[in-house]
Design an enzyme around this catalytic site. Structure first.
Site, PDB file in Angstrom:
ATOM      1  N   SER A  61     -27.865 -15.262 -27.255  1.00  8.79           N
ATOM      2  CA  SER A  61     -27.513 -14.348 -26.166  1.00  8.79           C
ATOM      3  C   SER A  61     -28.005 -12.932 -26.455  1.00  8.79           C
ATOM      4  CB  SER A  61     -26.007 -14.356 -25.927  1.00  8.79           C
ATOM      5  OG  SER A  61     -25.296 -14.030 -27.121  1.00  8.79           O
TER       6      SER A  61
ATOM      7  N   LYS B 198     -26.761  -8.611 -37.455  1.00 12.78           N
ATOM      8  CA  LYS B 198     -25.676  -7.934 -38.145  1.00 12.78           C
ATOM      9  C   LYS B 198     -25.039  -8.919 -39.128  1.00 12.78           C
ATOM     10  CE  LYS B 198     -24.614  -5.155 -34.035  1.00 12.78           C
ATOM     11  NZ  LYS B 198     -23.586  -4.805 -33.021  1.00 12.78           N
TER      12      LYS B 198
ATOM     13  N   ALA C 140     -23.978  -8.539 -25.382  1.00 12.72           N
ATOM     14  CA  ALA C 140     -25.226  -9.054 -24.827  1.00 12.72           C
ATOM     15  C   ALA C 140     -25.216  -9.093 -23.296  1.00 12.72           C
ATOM     16  CB  ALA C 140     -25.503 -10.450 -25.385  1.00 12.72           C
TER      17      ALA C 140
ATOM     18  N   LYS D  83     -17.392  -4.523 -39.443  1.00 12.01           N
ATOM     19  CA  LYS D  83     -16.655  -4.542 -38.167  1.00 12.01           C
ATOM     20  C   LYS D  83     -16.337  -5.973 -37.724  1.00 12.01           C
ATOM     21  CE  LYS D  83     -20.248  -5.827 -35.397  1.00 12.01           C
ATOM     22  NZ  LYS D  83     -20.296  -6.781 -34.250  1.00 12.01           N
TER      23      LYS D  83
ATOM     24  N   ASP E 179     -19.050   0.567 -32.938  1.00 11.04           N
ATOM     25  CA  ASP E 179     -19.118  -0.892 -32.919  1.00 11.04           C
ATOM     26  C   ASP E 179     -17.794  -1.509 -33.334  1.00 11.04           C
ATOM     27  OD1 ASP E 179     -20.445  -3.205 -32.354  1.00 11.04           O
ATOM     28  OD2 ASP E 179     -21.826  -3.121 -34.046  1.00 11.04           O
TER      29      ASP E 179
ATOM     30  N   THR F   3     -15.792  -4.139 -30.928  1.00  9.16           N
ATOM     31  CA  THR F   3     -15.608  -5.507 -31.395  1.00  9.16           C
ATOM     32  C   THR F   3     -14.143  -5.847 -31.608  1.00  9.16           C
ATOM     33  OG1 THR F   3     -17.716  -5.221 -32.555  1.00  9.16           O
ATOM     34  CG2 THR F   3     -16.468  -7.182 -33.065  1.00  9.16           C
TER      35      THR F   3
ATOM     36  N   SER G 294     -15.851 -10.215 -27.706  1.00  7.08           N
ATOM     37  CA  SER G 294     -16.164 -10.372 -29.121  1.00  7.08           C
ATOM     38  C   SER G 294     -15.704 -11.731 -29.626  1.00  7.08           C
ATOM     39  CB  SER G 294     -15.484  -9.264 -29.935  1.00  7.08           C
ATOM     40  OG  SER G 294     -15.432  -9.607 -31.305  1.00  7.08           O
TER      41      SER G 294
ATOM     42  N   ASN H 147     -15.595 -12.566 -32.748  1.00  7.34           N
ATOM     43  CA  ASN H 147     -14.756 -12.323 -33.923  1.00  7.34           C
ATOM     44  C   ASN H 147     -13.315 -12.041 -33.517  1.00  7.34           C
ATOM     45  OD1 ASN H 147     -16.765 -12.264 -36.273  1.00  7.34           O
ATOM     46  ND2 ASN H 147     -17.728 -10.865 -34.823  1.00  7.34           N
TER      47      ASN H 147
ATOM     48  N   VAL I 169     -21.646 -19.330 -33.354  1.00  5.17           N
ATOM     49  CA  VAL I 169     -21.437 -18.785 -34.693  1.00  5.17           C
ATOM     50  C   VAL I 169     -20.524 -17.562 -34.614  1.00  5.17           C
ATOM     51  CG1 VAL I 169     -22.556 -17.664 -36.658  1.00  5.17           C
ATOM     52  CG2 VAL I 169     -23.650 -19.624 -35.556  1.00  5.17           C
TER      53      VAL I 169
ATOM     54  N   GLU J  42     -19.757 -14.666 -36.887  1.00  5.13           N
ATOM     55  CA  GLU J  42     -20.284 -14.081 -38.114  1.00  5.13           C
ATOM     56  C   GLU J  42     -19.179 -13.649 -39.080  1.00  5.13           C
ATOM     57  OE1 GLU J  42     -23.303 -13.816 -39.245  1.00  5.13           O
ATOM     58  OE2 GLU J  42     -24.739 -13.712 -37.597  1.00  5.13           O
TER      59      GLU J  42
END
Length: 339
Positions: A19, A114, A146, A197, A250, A254, A260, A262, A285, A287
């Site tokens: 994305s 990132k 994105a 972050k 950021d 996030t 987000s 995460n 994924v 991260e």
């Protein structure tokens, strides 16, 4: 195979058709910069070429004529003005290893990835070791979802590079009234913000999933910024970077918005899901789930205290519950207000 377009401009070779990579392709073509968009999945490449859209990762956004999709690694580089890498961090090294023997000596490499290398190295360290200090290198990072970039909503990011001419070219290619880039030379600081972050967003998500309130969320963001700053300074970063877009900006984005992945992982864990079940439900994924282990090890090597990060890693291993992590953080001896 690539779809064709007509342009007098040299294309950007963009490796990574998730994305984020796709959204950056849209931003470049707004500036009339053509893009070769590569994916490592042949079926995905064929689907994008046939549908003229990345329906797997960014559905509902048809490709402009200036985007070519391909699964051919070498063909992506054809006549490229520079390279843009936007793959997940665990694939960053392998992409650069494949690129290294193919690049002309003066071809610049920008990455929008990132995270950390699985070895625990910072991404700019990986890039320098594989591509050399003399090559123009840069990183793009900052508060940027994105889908918002894809549709042209206002966005501001940082492009850090130690090569002024490359940085100037990148600013020219990306800047327009809805997308603003700010220059930096602090590769270490920008990279630190981009990885820490992710883990802090999991922490705030857990807190919100447990309904601990806005005060707790703010405390985690603020103390998390202190952790980020301590690590960055130990890695040679500039302190000014941490109050800017690539770090504080950021982090706030996030940690507070449900776009987000995460944060969504943390929310699910805070509501009782296991980390693995939460990631499967997200379907992409996450991260920060991997960054927590890497950052905990990096902090120990640098002799830096990162208690929030450490607690997130304990929770992700199912060693402690979210409630136990909170109790451990609250029982710590208070230190100086910022660092």
């Amino acid at each position: 195979m690539m779809t064709s377009f007509q342009s007098n401009e040299r294309p950007v070779a963009l490796y990574g058709a998730g994305s984020w990579g796709t959204a950056l392709a849209f931003q470049l073509v707004r500036q009339q910069v053509p893009v070769h968009l590569w994916t490592n999945e042949p079926a995905h490449a064929a689907q994008m070429a046939a549908e003229r859209c990345n329906n797997l990762f960014l559905p509902g956004h048809p490709f402009p004529d200036l985007i070519r999709s391909t699964g051919d690694f070498e063909a992506t580089l054809q006549n490229a003005r520079y390279v843009l890498v936007a793959v997940p961090s665990n694939g960053f090294r392998s992409v650069l290893e494949m690129l290294a023997p193919l690049l002309a000596p003066d071809t610049g490499v920008l990455w929008a990835t990132k995270g950390l290398d699985p070895s625990g190295e910072m991404l700019h360290e990986v890039a320098i070791s594989l591509l050399g200090k003399k090559r123009p290198l840069a990183v793009l990072s900052g508060p940027s979802f994105a889908r918002e970039v894809a549709i042209g909503l206002p966005t501001a990011v940082v492009i850090a590079s130690t090569h002024p001419e490359f940085a100037e070219q990148l600013a020219h290619d990306f800047n327009n009234p809805s997308f603003r880039t700010y220059p930096s030379t602090d590769l270490a600081g920008v990279g630190t913000g981009g990885v820490v972050k992710n883990v802090l967003a999991i922490a705030t998500g857990i807190s919100d999933g447990m309904n601990l309130g806005a005060n707790a969320r703010c405390a985690l963001i603020t103390r998390g910024l202190a952790e980020m700053t301590r690590l960055g300074l130990a890695l040679g970063a500039s302190s000014e970077t941490f109050t800017g877009l690539a770090c504080l900006g950021d982090l706030v984005l996030t940690a507070t918005d449900d776009q987000s992945r995460n944060r969504r992982l943390g929310l699910a864990i805070g509501k009782g899901a296991t980390p693995d079940d939460a990631e499967r439900e997200i379907g992409q994924v996450v991260e920060g789930k991997h960054n927590a282990r890497q950052l905990t090890a990096l902090a120990k090597r640098c002799n830096v205290e990162m208690p929030i990060t450490e607690m997130v890693w304990e929770v992700l291993q199912n060693k402690i519950t979210s409630k136990e992590a909170l109790e451990a953080l609250l029982s710590r001896e208070p230190h100086k207000a910022f660092y």
